[in-house]
Design a protein around this motif. Structure first.
Motif, PDB file in Angstrom:
ATOM      1  N   ASP A  87       0.983   8.864  -6.697  1.00  0.00           N
ATOM      2  CA  ASP A  87       0.253   9.973  -6.693  1.00  0.00           C
ATOM      3  C   ASP A  87       1.242  11.198  -6.217  1.00  0.00           C
ATOM      4  OD1 ASP A  87      -2.273   8.752  -7.327  1.00  0.00           O
ATOM      5  OD2 ASP A  87      -2.439   8.350  -5.276  1.00  0.00           O
ATOM      6  N   HIS A  88       2.451  10.717  -5.945  1.00  0.00           N
ATOM      7  CA  HIS A  88       3.396  11.890  -5.472  1.00  0.00           C
ATOM      8  C   HIS A  88       4.585  12.125  -6.448  1.00  0.00           C
ATOM      9  CE1 HIS A  88       0.765  12.243  -1.799  1.00  0.00           C
ATOM     10  NE2 HIS A  88       0.822  11.026  -1.951  1.00  0.00           N
TER      11      HIS A  88
ATOM     12  N   SER B  57       1.273   4.157  -3.113  1.00  0.00           N
ATOM     13  CA  SER B  57       1.133   5.394  -3.126  1.00  0.00           C
ATOM     14  C   SER B  57       2.030   6.626  -3.752  1.00  0.00           C
ATOM     15  CB  SER B  57       0.999   5.951  -1.124  1.00  0.00           C
ATOM     16  OG  SER B  57       2.368   5.846  -0.872  1.00  0.00           O
TER      17      SER B  57
ATOM     18  N   GLU C 269       0.782  -1.068   0.027  1.00  0.00           N
ATOM     19  CA  GLU C 269       0.071   0.011  -0.044  1.00  0.00           C
ATOM     20  C   GLU C 269       0.861   1.134   0.103  1.00  0.00           C
ATOM     21  OE1 GLU C 269      -2.629  -0.680   3.439  1.00  0.00           O
ATOM     22  OE2 GLU C 269      -3.356  -2.309   2.450  1.00  0.00           O
ATOM     23  N   LYS C 270       1.885   1.359   1.013  1.00  0.00           N
ATOM     24  CA  LYS C 270       2.640   2.390   0.964  1.00  0.00           C
ATOM     25  C   LYS C 270       3.506   2.709  -0.652  1.00  0.00           C
ATOM     26  CE  LYS C 270       4.157   3.025   5.838  1.00  0.00           C
ATOM     27  NZ  LYS C 270       3.949   4.440   5.678  1.00  0.00           N
TER      28      LYS C 270
END
Length: 94
Positions: free
Chosen positions: A28-29, A25, A21-22
């Protein structure tokens, strides 16, 4: 194009899902990240690593931008070091 692959082994396999999950992420960054795939090993053999991260970048320079990106360093790398993750990396041109 450049492919960056990281294999990870956790002291506690239950951390693999949280790591997935990390890692996802980052999409998006980190703008230079063109593609990301994260898979958790199901075979659990003695030779296996627990998780594979496969990322794609346009250039070697973009890979370097990713490597030093604050989100990658502060949110991902720092956490992986904190939990004592063993990693192996392969970078190659495609």
């Amino acid at each position: 194009m450049v492919r960056h692959i990281v294999f990870m082994k956790f002291h506690d396999f239950s951390l693999a899902q949280k790591a997935k999950e990390k890692l996802l992420s980052m999409k998006d960054h980190i703008e230079v990240l063109q593609d990301i795939e994260v898979g958790i090993d199901f075979s659990r053999s003695p030779r296996s690593y627990d998780l594979a991260l496969v990322t794609t970048f346009a250039t070697k320079e973009d890979l370097e931008t990713y490597r030093i990106h604050p989100y990658h360093q502060n949110k991902i790398v720092a956490w992986l070091k904190e939990i004592g993750t063993e990693t192996k990396v392969v970078d190659y041109e495609i």
